[in-house]
Write a protein that holds these residues in place. Sequence first.
Motif, short mmCIF file in Angstrom:
data_model
loop_
_atom_site.label_atom_id
_atom_site.label_comp_id
_atom_site.label_asym_id
_atom_site.label_seq_id
_atom_site.Cartn_x
_atom_site.Cartn_y
_atom_site.Cartn_z
N GLU A 1 -0.15 4.61 -2.33
CA GLU A 1 -0.55 4.52 -1.62
C GLU A 1 0.10 5.31 0.05
OE1 GLU A 1 -1.23 -0.97 -1.88
OE2 GLU A 1 0.67 0.34 -0.66
N THR A 2 -1.01 4.44 0.80
CA THR A 2 -0.38 5.51 2.47
C THR A 2 -0.38 4.75 3.08
OG1 THR A 2 -2.54 6.34 2.69
CG2 THR A 2 -1.13 7.63 1.16
N THR A 3 -0.25 3.14 3.39
CA THR A 3 -0.50 2.58 4.74
C THR A 3 -0.51 0.97 3.03
OG1 THR A 3 -2.85 2.56 4.49
CG2 THR A 3 -2.14 3.62 5.62
N VAL A 4 0.35 0.13 4.36
CA VAL A 4 0.47 -1.28 3.38
C VAL A 4 -0.94 -2.05 3.50
CG1 VAL A 4 0.98 -3.42 4.20
CG2 VAL A 4 3.07 -0.66 4.55
N THR A 5 -0.95 -2.59 2.63
CA THR A 5 -2.71 -3.16 2.00
C THR A 5 -2.75 -5.00 2.74
OG1 THR A 5 -2.21 -2.96 0.06
CG2 THR A 5 -3.17 -1.22 0.54
N ASN A 6 -1.70 -5.25 2.66
CA ASN A 6 -0.81 -6.07 2.36
C ASN A 6 0.34 -6.88 3.06
OD1 ASN A 6 -0.67 -9.10 2.88
ND2 ASN A 6 -1.45 -9.59 0.49
N ASP A 7 0.25 -7.55 4.67
CA ASP A 7 1.66 -6.86 5.49
C ASP A 7 2.57 -8.47 5.45
OD1 ASP A 7 -0.07 -8.33 7.35
OD2 ASP A 7 0.03 -8.04 9.07
#
Length: 227
Positions: free
Chosen positions: A181-187
């Motif tokens: 992953e490159t970004t948070v998909t569930n913060d």
Amino acid sequence: MKKTLASVAITSAFLGSIAISSVHAAEIDVTITNATKNIYFTPLLVAAHSSDVYLFRTGESASPEVEAMAEGGDISGLASLASNAGAVVASDPASGILDPGVSATASMDTGDANRLSITAMLLPTNDGFVGLDSWEIPSTPGTYTFSLNSYDAGTEANDELAGSMPNPPFINFGSGGTGVETTVTNDKVHIHPGNLGDSDPNGGLSDINSATYRWLNPVAIVTVTVK
């Protein structure tokens, strides 16, 4: 940024206002068993507390103290918050890392506390942790056994790259991964999907070997003996 394992605190756990329960005091033994094949637990935090105190909440944003635990194994912030909120705390009953298949026991006098919570980071993960949130301690003496799932703190992308995770000598990382992953998909705090990994030690998406470090829930077995 490379993270390192934090030092172990001798206090414990978190948030919420102090509310004294009317439940009678009990002595309990809490045994946590690492039920995974090759995943390690950082120092455990075990806290007995009132119903108004908690370590984490599924579906809510992680506190900075939970983030520190889940990304680097640092339980000191949670320990201090919990103690200040009146919790009875047992920090690091395993005296360090809890290896796969190994158990650790915390013996506690719960006083007026009637809830039990547990946390520890999972290695290797970006921000994964084993967790128990506010389990009601039975008032009837006996032995109670249940399993624990792992959670994702939602504070860091699960890139599975060696440079983004603690790198202790007992974890064998690959290199050259481009990132799962490159970004948070569930913060928000949520059930962890597990490591994806791959079989390429010098490239691919992940620096985690899927044959060694892939896992599924549950990750721990807890036995509580109420005396």
